[in-house]
Design an enzyme around this catalytic site. Sequence first.
Site, PDB file in Angstrom:
ATOM      1  N   GLU A  68       0.827  -1.201   0.000  1.00  0.00           N
ATOM      2  CA  GLU A  68       0.000   0.000   0.000  1.00  0.00           C
ATOM      3  C   GLU A  68       0.868   1.260   0.000  1.00  0.00           C
ATOM      4  O   GLU A  68       0.547   2.247  -0.673  1.00  0.00           O
ATOM      5  CB  GLU A  68      -0.930   0.013   1.214  1.00  0.00           C
ATOM      6  CG  GLU A  68      -2.027  -1.027   1.191  1.00  0.00           C
ATOM      7  CD  GLU A  68      -1.576  -2.377   1.725  1.00  0.00           C
ATOM      8  OE1 GLU A  68      -0.366  -2.519   2.017  1.00  0.00           O
ATOM      9  OE2 GLU A  68      -2.405  -3.288   1.841  1.00  0.00           O
ATOM     10  N   PRO A 270      11.154 -14.526   0.960  1.00  0.00           N
ATOM     11  CA  PRO A 270       9.957 -14.623   1.814  1.00  0.00           C
ATOM     12  C   PRO A 270       9.281 -13.278   1.990  1.00  0.00           C
ATOM     13  O   PRO A 270       9.948 -12.234   2.044  1.00  0.00           O
ATOM     14  CB  PRO A 270      10.506 -15.157   3.143  1.00  0.00           C
ATOM     15  CG  PRO A 270      11.944 -14.740   3.147  1.00  0.00           C
ATOM     16  CD  PRO A 270      12.391 -14.752   1.711  1.00  0.00           C
ATOM     17  N   ARG A 271       7.963 -13.307   2.079  1.00  0.00           N
ATOM     18  CA  ARG A 271       7.214 -12.082   2.310  1.00  0.00           C
ATOM     19  C   ARG A 271       7.641 -11.426   3.610  1.00  0.00           C
ATOM     20  O   ARG A 271       7.713 -10.205   3.723  1.00  0.00           O
ATOM     21  CB  ARG A 271       5.711 -12.406   2.338  1.00  0.00           C
ATOM     22  CG  ARG A 271       4.796 -11.250   2.694  1.00  0.00           C
ATOM     23  CD  ARG A 271       4.786 -10.185   1.626  1.00  0.00           C
ATOM     24  NE  ARG A 271       3.781  -9.178   1.880  1.00  0.00           N
ATOM     25  CZ  ARG A 271       3.676  -8.054   1.199  1.00  0.00           C
ATOM     26  NH1 ARG A 271       4.512  -7.809   0.198  1.00  0.00           N
ATOM     27  NH2 ARG A 271       2.738  -7.168   1.481  1.00  0.00           N
ATOM     28  N   LEU A 339       2.224  -7.284 -10.219  1.00  0.00           N
ATOM     29  CA  LEU A 339       2.573  -6.194 -11.119  1.00  0.00           C
ATOM     30  C   LEU A 339       4.051  -5.819 -11.047  1.00  0.00           C
ATOM     31  O   LEU A 339       4.634  -5.393 -12.050  1.00  0.00           O
ATOM     32  CB  LEU A 339       1.694  -4.979 -10.827  1.00  0.00           C
ATOM     33  CG  LEU A 339       0.199  -5.208 -11.086  1.00  0.00           C
ATOM     34  CD1 LEU A 339      -0.608  -4.001 -10.630  1.00  0.00           C
ATOM     35  CD2 LEU A 339      -0.056  -5.500 -12.562  1.00  0.00           C
ATOM     36  N   GLU A 340       4.681  -5.970  -9.881  1.00  0.00           N
ATOM     37  CA  GLU A 340       6.107  -5.678  -9.804  1.00  0.00           C
ATOM     38  C   GLU A 340       6.914  -6.620 -10.703  1.00  0.00           C
ATOM     39  O   GLU A 340       7.770  -6.158 -11.465  1.00  0.00           O
ATOM     40  CB  GLU A 340       6.590  -5.741  -8.352  1.00  0.00           C
ATOM     41  CG  GLU A 340       6.109  -4.577  -7.498  1.00  0.00           C
ATOM     42  CD  GLU A 340       6.705  -4.589  -6.110  1.00  0.00           C
ATOM     43  OE1 GLU A 340       7.236  -5.653  -5.704  1.00  0.00           O
ATOM     44  OE2 GLU A 340       6.655  -3.554  -5.428  1.00  0.00           O
TER      45      GLU A 340
END
Length: 441
Positions: A68, A270-271, A339-340
Amino acid sequence: MSLGWARVSLTAYRWLGAAIYPFLGSYLAFRATKGKEEHSRRRERYGFASAERPDGPVVWAHAASVGETTAVIPLIEEVLKRGIYVVLTTGTVTSATVANERLGDRVIHQYVPLDLKPAVSRFLDYWKPDLALIAESEIWPMTILELGARRMPQVLVNGRLSDRSFASWRKRPHLAEALFENLSLVVAQSDEDAERFRALGARPVAVSGNLKVDTEPPPCDEAELQRLKKLIGNRGVWAAVSTHAGEEAIAADVHESLTPRHKALTIIVPRHPERADDIEDMLVGRGLAVARRSRGDAITPETQIYLGDTIGEMGLYLKLAGIAFVGRSLTSDGGQNPLEPAMLDCAILSGRNVQNFRDSYRSLLKNGGARLVNDGETLAKSVDFLLSNKRASEKMRNAAHKTVDELSGALPRTVRALEPYIKPLTVEAELYQEGDRKVRW
């Protein structure tokens, strides 16, 4: 429940929050020990400011996490161009890092206050924002109610409602209406999101597209990219990015299945980088040779897994790979932003649980820039195919980039929708710049 009772319930919620407020110190202290709070800035979570409020109009922009924050940065820059001050709040340490890297001291960064009446009231009483911009799906009841009580305009930008969130609100329609009636405007990502917000009582609602498409690609240190490419040599490379629990093990399975045909290097990002120790233990336990980015480990011919456990280097990992599996889509629901990788010309692979990014994936799939897989076995087959077939990989990469071009334009549409709220602040900012210092009460 009627609308009247819904408003009564929300009032009760306000005062319940005030009652539990004094007991939250230990909770924030615990989060600080886990690296989820900055210990020295915990008071900001109670609404205490750590910076001086500037003279002139102020826009409060809130973005919960990294995705965000990245999405609203171009919008914030448009506000800054008009001479308006911006207070940016985020909810995570990693998003604060991104905000500092991308915006620096051009904005005033604060951690978002807890959604409890004393904290939110203290924050609003101090900063007195002229406009609040809330990103995506951050529906915090107390914050919305307190802004509404002060008649401060609040706009939800890049708004979206996941299937789960919409279903939950639909069970409480009067409660949703009692909250959403406080929003001055919702600027939704898609027609479907717009209809969902309207169904829950939001008025008016506009559609902009996804602001994440109009962001700059993730930055990449080109010198470091070339250095690592030399170390990797002519090995095939693929990446599993934004992974969640269980998906790293699947990536390891894929790597092992590729070994007979490819001397591949697998990059795992990893996130949540704080899980890196556990991920490394799992990989080493399987006999895999691991190099960790955070330790500065060198990539050697024997390295099998490159563990990308750093923040702010997604651009580097994606440019090294060219083939990207996007996580939270096989072992968790919702998916992560594709999208990245598309911006950086990656061929995109994903599980089927991508509800939170349905529109982006729909466009990518239509153009041939992404493929959905059912499980680890089909993921392995897809990676094998793309590593073996350079022409097919190049075609997917071009299609992904084309999709980004087609989806762009959300930023100017959002700015146009916000013009009635921003234009008066622009005029006020100009007056301040000309020396007309008015007292703010």
